[in-house]
Design a protein around this motif. Structure first.
Motif, PDB file in Angstrom:
ATOM      1  N   ARG A  80       0.711  -1.207   0.079  1.00 59.24           N
ATOM      2  CA  ARG A  80       0.215   0.071   0.000  1.00 59.24           C
ATOM      3  C   ARG A  80       0.819   1.407  -0.010  1.00 59.24           C
ATOM      4  NH1 ARG A  80      -5.084   0.321   4.103  1.00 59.24           N
ATOM      5  NH2 ARG A  80      -5.431  -1.575   3.079  1.00 59.24           N
ATOM      6  N   PHE A  81       2.032   1.089   0.886  1.00 62.88           N
ATOM      7  CA  PHE A  81       2.793   2.533   0.679  1.00 62.88           C
ATOM      8  C   PHE A  81       3.374   2.527  -0.554  1.00 62.88           C
ATOM      9  CE2 PHE A  81       7.100   4.473   1.439  1.00 62.88           C
ATOM     10  CZ  PHE A  81       6.491   5.579   2.249  1.00 62.88           C
ATOM     11  N   LEU A  82       3.973   1.411  -1.233  1.00 64.38           N
ATOM     12  CA  LEU A  82       4.634   1.564  -2.512  1.00 64.38           C
ATOM     13  C   LEU A  82       3.460   2.002  -3.597  1.00 64.38           C
ATOM     14  CD1 LEU A  82       6.777  -1.740  -2.363  1.00 64.38           C
ATOM     15  CD2 LEU A  82       7.449   0.740  -2.369  1.00 64.38           C
ATOM     16  N   ASP A  83       2.525   1.695  -3.277  1.00 64.44           N
ATOM     17  CA  ASP A  83       1.363   2.304  -4.236  1.00 64.44           C
ATOM     18  C   ASP A  83       1.041   3.543  -4.302  1.00 64.44           C
ATOM     19  OD1 ASP A  83      -0.508   1.719  -6.504  1.00 64.44           O
ATOM     20  OD2 ASP A  83      -2.120   1.770  -5.034  1.00 64.44           O
ATOM     21  N   THR A  84       1.159   4.082  -2.971  1.00 65.96           N
ATOM     22  CA  THR A  84       1.034   5.380  -2.668  1.00 65.96           C
ATOM     23  C   THR A  84       1.837   6.329  -3.462  1.00 65.96           C
ATOM     24  OG1 THR A  84      -0.337   4.809  -0.462  1.00 65.96           O
ATOM     25  CG2 THR A  84       0.826   7.110  -0.825  1.00 65.96           C
ATOM     26  N   VAL A  85       3.139   5.878  -3.117  1.00 68.71           N
ATOM     27  CA  VAL A  85       4.276   6.532  -3.510  1.00 68.71           C
ATOM     28  C   VAL A  85       4.344   6.646  -5.147  1.00 68.71           C
ATOM     29  CG1 VAL A  85       6.958   6.686  -3.737  1.00 68.71           C
ATOM     30  CG2 VAL A  85       5.997   6.197  -1.635  1.00 68.71           C
ATOM     31  N   ARG A  86       3.830   5.647  -5.690  1.00 69.61           N
ATOM     32  CA  ARG A  86       3.825   5.510  -7.247  1.00 69.61           C
ATOM     33  C   ARG A  86       2.808   6.539  -7.722  1.00 69.61           C
ATOM     34  NH1 ARG A  86       0.839   1.841 -10.761  1.00 69.61           N
ATOM     35  NH2 ARG A  86      -0.348   0.973  -8.869  1.00 69.61           N
ATOM     36  N   ARG A  87       1.642   6.546  -7.184  1.00 73.17           N
ATOM     37  CA  ARG A  87       0.471   7.334  -7.566  1.00 73.17           C
ATOM     38  C   ARG A  87       1.017   8.946  -7.241  1.00 73.17           C
ATOM     39  NH1 ARG A  87      -4.656   5.550  -8.218  1.00 73.17           N
ATOM     40  NH2 ARG A  87      -5.038   3.279  -8.432  1.00 73.17           N
ATOM     41  N   LEU A  88       1.611   9.142  -6.135  1.00 72.27           N
ATOM     42  CA  LEU A  88       1.870  10.504  -5.955  1.00 72.27           C
ATOM     43  C   LEU A  88       2.844  11.050  -7.018  1.00 72.27           C
ATOM     44  CD1 LEU A  88       1.917  10.753  -1.991  1.00 72.27           C
ATOM     45  CD2 LEU A  88       0.082  11.112  -3.684  1.00 72.27           C
ATOM     46  N   SER A  89       3.979  10.116  -7.438  1.00 79.12           N
ATOM     47  CA  SER A  89       4.821  10.335  -8.240  1.00 79.12           C
ATOM     48  C   SER A  89       4.320  10.656  -9.691  1.00 79.12           C
ATOM     49  CB  SER A  89       5.996   9.338  -8.533  1.00 79.12           C
ATOM     50  OG  SER A  89       6.817   9.612  -9.199  1.00 79.12           O
ATOM     51  N   ALA A  90       3.265  10.111  -9.998  1.00 80.83           N
ATOM     52  CA  ALA A  90       2.791  10.107 -11.331  1.00 80.83           C
ATOM     53  C   ALA A  90       1.927  11.321 -11.412  1.00 80.83           C
ATOM     54  CB  ALA A  90       1.711   8.805 -11.601  1.00 80.83           C
ATOM     55  N   TYR A  91       1.065  11.696 -10.122  1.00 80.12           N
ATOM     56  CA  TYR A  91       0.487  12.822 -10.077  1.00 80.12           C
ATOM     57  C   TYR A  91       1.364  14.226  -9.947  1.00 80.12           C
ATOM     58  CZ  TYR A  91      -3.124   9.429  -8.706  1.00 80.12           C
ATOM     59  OH  TYR A  91      -3.889   8.342  -8.676  1.00 80.12           O
ATOM     60  N   GLN A  92       2.605  13.897  -9.546  1.00 83.60           N
ATOM     61  CA  GLN A  92       3.321  14.969  -9.583  1.00 83.60           C
ATOM     62  C   GLN A  92       3.819  15.332 -11.051  1.00 83.60           C
ATOM     63  OE1 GLN A  92       6.968  14.265  -7.335  1.00 83.60           O
ATOM     64  NE2 GLN A  92       8.014  15.857  -8.105  1.00 83.60           N
ATOM     65  N   GLU A  93       4.167  14.211 -11.595  1.00 81.41           N
ATOM     66  CA  GLU A  93       4.678  14.430 -13.084  1.00 81.41           C
ATOM     67  C   GLU A  93       3.386  15.148 -13.937  1.00 81.41           C
ATOM     68  OE1 GLU A  93       6.085  10.667 -14.535  1.00 81.41           O
ATOM     69  OE2 GLU A  93       7.764  10.673 -12.809  1.00 81.41           O
ATOM     70  N   ALA A  94       2.098  14.712 -13.482  1.00 83.85           N
ATOM     71  CA  ALA A  94       1.119  15.486 -14.322  1.00 83.85           C
ATOM     72  C   ALA A  94       0.818  16.683 -14.066  1.00 83.85           C
ATOM     73  CB  ALA A  94      -0.080  14.407 -13.948  1.00 83.85           C
ATOM     74  N   GLY A  95       1.541  17.285 -12.969  1.00 85.53           N
ATOM     75  CA  GLY A  95       1.360  18.903 -12.766  1.00 85.53           C
ATOM     76  C   GLY A  95       0.830  19.059 -11.287  1.00 85.53           C
ATOM     77  N   ALA A  96       0.642  18.159 -10.300  1.00 85.32           N
ATOM     78  CA  ALA A  96       0.384  18.480  -9.080  1.00 85.32           C
ATOM     79  C   ALA A  96       1.421  19.317  -8.323  1.00 85.32           C
ATOM     80  CB  ALA A  96       0.128  17.285  -8.181  1.00 85.32           C
ATOM     81  N   ASP A  97       0.884  20.179  -7.569  1.00 80.89           N
ATOM     82  CA  ASP A  97       1.861  21.111  -6.612  1.00 80.89           C
ATOM     83  C   ASP A  97       1.934  20.515  -5.296  1.00 80.89           C
ATOM     84  OD1 ASP A  97       1.925  23.430  -8.677  1.00 80.89           O
ATOM     85  OD2 ASP A  97      -0.244  23.158  -8.496  1.00 80.89           O
ATOM     86  N   CYS A  98       0.900  19.872  -4.763  1.00 76.48           N
ATOM     87  CA  CYS A  98       1.072  19.475  -3.573  1.00 76.48           C
ATOM     88  C   CYS A  98       0.279  18.018  -3.572  1.00 76.48           C
ATOM     89  CB  CYS A  98       0.042  20.369  -2.662  1.00 76.48           C
ATOM     90  SG  CYS A  98      -0.138  20.112  -0.831  1.00 76.48           S
TER      91      CYS A  98
END
Length: 294
Positions: free
Chosen positions: A165-183
């Motif tokens: 679950r932690f690894l999936d969280t980090v994977r998703r947040l990394s993808a969202y950051q690359e897509a343009g998330a600021d936070c």
């Protein structure tokens, strides 16, 4: 508008942690905005829906949301971030339209979640990343550098072993950051029931894994104190629907006590915010407060 958006961006990098007490209507927004130490506002989707007699989960229509937001942003002088749940749309282009609408009404931040409304699961990572990118593109098109807060519900609606679950969280947040998330926002993290030292370790690992992107956590009674979260590198905390639920819990408790005891004295706590003080807070300095209580 652009200056307000840049100011809100700066609050995520300024000294100290950004604390957001989520509001649900114009009255709560005005009242909270005038409290010492409040630097920005965010809405709670659950609270806004409940005001209309609806449950959370995009049951509040986008028109109802926009109508409230239009008055709310005109009534306060602080940055306002709006909870758009999953974006109000089946496709990324619909999310872009929604984001463009809230920017036009004065919002300088949006919260977009990957949890599926009324379902236990999550949107596919690529689908939500497209929504984040659409929000970013809408902001760029408007020329307003809003804060896009990308929320993952891996700890609320995800499953599997803790490590996965932690690894999936980090994977998703990394993808969202690359897509343009600021936070990035992970409600339910760290899991309930952990000791303080376990919380510190997990929060530290999450902050390190986001590579400098501000992390937003959802406050709850068992979480570490705000000052300690700040020392661990958390840049933003919010309360979600908690303050709204506190208000409604007080309503339920007071009415129950009144009906069971028949004693008007149970209403005494209301004088912590007198009628006159409430009117003054909502009307602003110099207002005529010679109205009758009702």
């Amino acid at each position: 508008m652009r200056a307000m958006a840049r100011h809100f961006q700066g609050l995520h990098q300024a000294p100290g942690i950004l604390v957001l007490a989520n509001v649900w209507d114009v009255g709560s927004a005005v009242l909270v905005s005038r409290l010492p130490g409040v630097r920005a506002l965010a809405t709670t989707s659950a609270g806004m829906a409940a005001v209309h007699g609806l449950a959370d989960g995009e049951r509040l229509s986008v028109d109802q949301l926009l109508a409230t937001l239009a008055v709310l942003t005109r009534s306060v002088d602080l940055p306002v971030s709006v909870d758009l749940e999953s974006g109000y749309g089946q496709h990324a282009r619909d999310v872009a339209d929604t984001v463009a609408s809230v920017i036009e009404l004065g919002a300088v931040g949006v919260n977009l979640e990957d949890g599926l409304p009324d379902e236990a699961g999550l949107s596919p990572l690529t689908v939500h990343a497209e929504r984040i990118a659409a929000a970013r593109a809408a902001a760029d098109q408007a020329g307003v550098p809003i804060v896009v807060n990308a929320r993952t519900d891996t700890y609320w609606k995800g499953g599997g072993p803790a490590e996965r679950r932690f690894l999936d969280t980090v994977r998703r947040l990394s993808a969202y950051q690359e897509a343009g998330a600021d936070c990035v926002f992970v409600p339910g993290f760290p899991p309930i029931g952990l000791k303080a030292e376990q919380q510190r370790r997990m929060i530290g690992e999450l902050v390190a894994a986001t590579d400098g992107v501000p992390v937003n956590l959802l406050l709850r009674p068992d979480l570490l104190p705000i000052a300690e979260l700040s020392r661990l590198g958390v840049r933003r905390v919010s309360v979600g629907s908690a303050v709204y639920r506190l208000a409604m819990a007080s309503v339920r408790e007071a009415v129950t006590a009144l009906l069971s005891s028949g004693q008007p004295a149970v209403l005494g706590a209301a004088e912590q915010l007198s009628y006159r003080d409430l009117a003054a807070a909502l009307a602003g300095p110099g207002a005529d407060l010679t109205t009758h209580e009702g």
